[in-house]
Design a protein around this motif. Structure first.
Motif, short mmCIF file in Angstrom:
data_model
loop_
_atom_site.label_atom_id
_atom_site.label_comp_id
_atom_site.label_asym_id
_atom_site.label_seq_id
_atom_site.Cartn_x
_atom_site.Cartn_y
_atom_site.Cartn_z
N SER A 54 53.79 91.74 21.74
CA SER A 54 54.14 92.34 20.56
C SER A 54 55.52 93.67 20.80
O SER A 54 55.89 93.86 19.75
CB SER A 54 52.96 93.21 19.89
N SER A 66 52.36 84.78 14.54
CA SER A 66 51.05 84.82 14.97
C SER A 66 50.10 84.37 14.22
O SER A 66 50.25 84.32 12.77
CB SER A 66 50.67 86.43 15.28
N ARG A 71 43.17 83.59 18.80
CA ARG A 71 44.36 84.22 18.26
C ARG A 71 45.56 83.93 19.17
O ARG A 71 45.28 84.27 20.39
CB ARG A 71 44.30 85.56 17.91
N THR A 83 50.07 84.47 19.68
CA THR A 83 51.17 85.05 19.39
C THR A 83 52.57 84.69 20.04
O THR A 83 52.28 84.47 21.52
CB THR A 83 51.13 86.84 19.62
#
Length: 680
Positions: free
Chosen positions: A241, A253, A296, A298
């Motif tokens: 991030s 993401s 998740r 990213t």
């Protein structure tokens, strides 16, 4: 010699003499009008509105300065016609003038002559002896001779109503109010351009606010305080991030949500060649063939070339995988060091209407219900917790970088029902030489699956039999369920957690409840005498949660429960679910389990029982109106009718499931079988 003041009010209000009439009624051209005639309606408005000086009383008027002040125009009434009697003016008679009515303008005595006199204060008299008269808006060419009460109107013309009048003092008051209003408006316009101060933030940071918060916490009407555990974050590793600050990098993401790894990344515009680079970077470390729904990812890509510069895959707060380009431009995968730590948690909470608020009030984090359900699997579930019950537990929590990550497991748990007559349930985590998992006080463990009997301890009176001889119809008909014998009113529980599909009458099945469970299984509970309070279609139920009570409604020979089970729409034997199946503690581990149980019991007993949360103060609601009495001869309906709108029912009426009861196939017509009496 001064003329006498007439005592008769008629004389006082009589018409003036010829000379006076001639002087008052002559027009601008000198022509005289008829004495006593009414004023012409076509007279010029200038004659009526033209003002003239008010004539004062002459020197020979009898004691003119001693007369009382003239009453205002609002109190004046028309004078009586000639020939009618009227009382004398109150100041002409003895007695208290306050007990009589106010005099009219027609009752005042006229002056004795037309001679114009000077104002009393110009004649050397005392000006306080006669108060000045308020000028009248009707003063003009028709003003009466020497009248202190205003003008004398011509015949046929009525006096106009009194108009508003403000004294100089009131004028000053209203002017001041208007000025203040104007100043206030200007200040309000200026305030709009000034930013508003955050008074709440100022109050919260002040020392007095902490004292006020302490007093509010002690207020029984306030909501229960959440006992959040204080944690100190620990510095962690570099995260993807941080590349969001680089303008040359584009970030993407999302969660997996039942998608494959390749599909999920392709939906965010990641080229297939770059997806291959990511999978190759984690070769031997992590496979992406099975992804969780909540996992998740990213990805950080170069904005111009779409080349992946870094990638992260997060399973939980404590399990994160990362790939990052090195100096040579190669992606290298690794597992992030999140400073994982474990710690025991001892807590208790009171089960209220909102289970989430209940465990938060006990200082527990989200996710505790999942580990509680795992420990109670095969016995009950958190959905079946009753309001008023209590839970005491010892658990193990896992932290990442000093912050809460998840609950790992339950060490020991006690569930105390709301009814003190019921025995509390205790569960212990135990790992021996052969036994492992959660065991109860007897050292028993449910079989995998954890299906419970709908009536624990009840005998089976009729098994699943596709070729059963029906006891009522005396013909071969399938019995697609298992009958449990129990008296009317015996509680019936759900066999496993699920969602209620049907609540209501269902022909031969009588009062029926069906529940949909995972893996395409549906269970039915037929012939109920009544339903559990509050149960309705669409609500979630837990394992061993009350759904109704044993009865004999529908096509039934006596009180019992017909329990059925379907998988993908086809009936099967419910006993194959191993209802209430248990494993016994192996003999080699019984001694160690007894010692572990004794130590954990002491720790559970040392946890104080939680206090119930304060009841919120609710506004008093109006008494609901009583429903209208049913018409004579009408039958009471078992379930409520659907809402009907202007164009018909708002939603289609749900149909009961077919074949949920004892019988499949034809329905037998007859008064005793079509509408059997409901047993309560």
């Amino acid at each position: 010699m001064p003329s006498a003041v007439p005592q008769n009010p008629l004389e006082a209000s009589g018409a003036p003499d010829a000379a006076e009439r001639s002087e008052e009624r002559n027009g601008a051209d000198g022509s005289a009008t008829e004495p006593g005639a009414a004023a012409s309606q076509d007279a010029p408005r200038a004659d009526i509105e033209r003002s003239s000086a008010v004539e004062d009383v002459t020197d020979d008027a009898p004691d003119a300065s001693s007369r009382p002040a003239t009453p205002p125009l609002a109190a004046l009434v028309p004078s009586p016609r000639r020939g009618e009697s009227a009382p004398a003016a109150p100041w002409a008679r003895s007695g208290d003038p306050r007990g009589r009515a106010a005099p009219t303008w027609a009752q005042l005595p006229p002056p004795s002559s037309r001679g114009r006199a000077s104002a009393p204060w110009l004649r050397g008299g005392d000006p306080r002896a006669q108060p000045p008269r308020t000028p009248s808006f009707a003063d003009g060419p028709y003003a009466g001779p020497g009248s202190v009460d205003g003008p004398r109107l011509p015949p046929g013309l009525s006096r106009p109503p009194a108009g508003p009048h403000l004294s100089p003092r009131m004028t000053a008051v209203f002017g001041g109010i208007f000025g203040l209003a104007t100043l206030t408006s200007l200040i309000a316009l200026l305030i709009q351009g000034v930013p508003v101060r955050d008074e709440r933030a100022l109050i919260a940071t002040s020392p007095a606010s902490s004292a006020a918060g302490t007093e509010e916490a002690g207020n029984p009407r306030s909501s229960p305080e959440v006992k959040a555990k204080k944690r100190t974050p620990v510095p962690g590793p570099w995260r993807v991030s941080e590349l969001a600050k680089d303008p040359s990098v584009i970030m993407a993401s999302d969660v997996m949500d039942r998608r494959s790894f390749i599909t999920a990344l392709a939906d965010k515009g990641v080229p297939k060649a770059q997806i291959y680079r990511i999978m190759k970077a984690f070769d031997g470390l992590r496979k992406f063939d099975k992804c969780g729904r909540k996992d998740r990812y990213t990805v950080a890509m170069d904005r111009s070339t779409r080349r992946v510069r870094a990638f992260e895959y997060e399973v939980s707060a404590s399990e994160i995988y990362q790939a990052r380009e090195d100096g040579a431009g190669l992606l290298t995968g690794t597992t992030l060091d999140m400073k994982i730590a474990e710690e025991e948690v001892v807590a208790a909470f009171y089960v209220g209407k909102d289970l989430t608020s209940a465990y938060q009030a006990g200082g527990l984090e989200p996710g505790v219900l999942d580990v509680i359900d795992e420990a109670l699997s095969g016995r009950m579930s958190t959905e079946s917790f009753e309001e008023g019950s209590t839970v005491r537990l010892i658990a193990v929590e896992e932290t990442a970088l000093g912050m809460f990550s998840r609950y790992k497991k339950i060490i020991a748990l006690e569930y105390r029902p709301a009814d003190p007559a019921e025995k509390p349930m205790r569960i212990y985590d135990f790992k021996g030489q052969e036994a492992r998992g959660y065991f109860d006080e007897r050292g028993r463990q449910p079989y995998a699956g954890g299906w419970r009997s709908p009536i624990p301890g009840a005998p089976v009176t009729s098994k699943f039999n596709p070729k059963r001889m029906h006891p009522v119809l005396k013909k071969t008909m399938p019995h697609n369920g298992t009958d449990f014998g129990a008296p009317t009113g015996t509680p019936v529980y759900s066999a496993y957690r699920g969602v209620v599909e049907w609540v209501g009458p269902a022909g031969p099945s009588g009062n029926l409840v069906t529940v949909s469970h995972p893996n395409g299984i549906t269970t039915g509970y037929a012939h109920l005498s009544r339903y559990a309070p509050g149960i309705k279609t669409g609500m979630k139920v837990g394992t061993h949660q009350l759904v109704g009570y044993v009865g004999s409604t529908g096509r039934s020979t006596g009180p019992h429960l017909h329990f059925s089970a379907k998988k993908d729409g086809k009936y099967f034997d419910a006993e194959t679910l191993q209802l209430d199946g248990e494993r016994v503690m192996p003999g080699i581990d019984r001694g160690a389990f007894a010692a572990t149980k004794e130590a954990l019991d002491k720790r559970l007993d040392a946890i104080p029982l939680p206090e119930p949360p304060p009841e919120p103060v609710k506004p008093e609601a109006a008494e609901p109106s009583a429903p209208p009495p049913a018409a004579a001869g009408s039958d009471a309906t078992v379930s409520a009718a659907p809402a009907v709108g202007p164009s018909g029912p708002t939603e289609p009426e749900a149909q009961p499931p077919q074949g949920a009861g004892d019988d499949e196939g034809e329905l037998i017509e007859g008064p005793d079988l079509k509408n059997p009496p409901e047993t309560m």
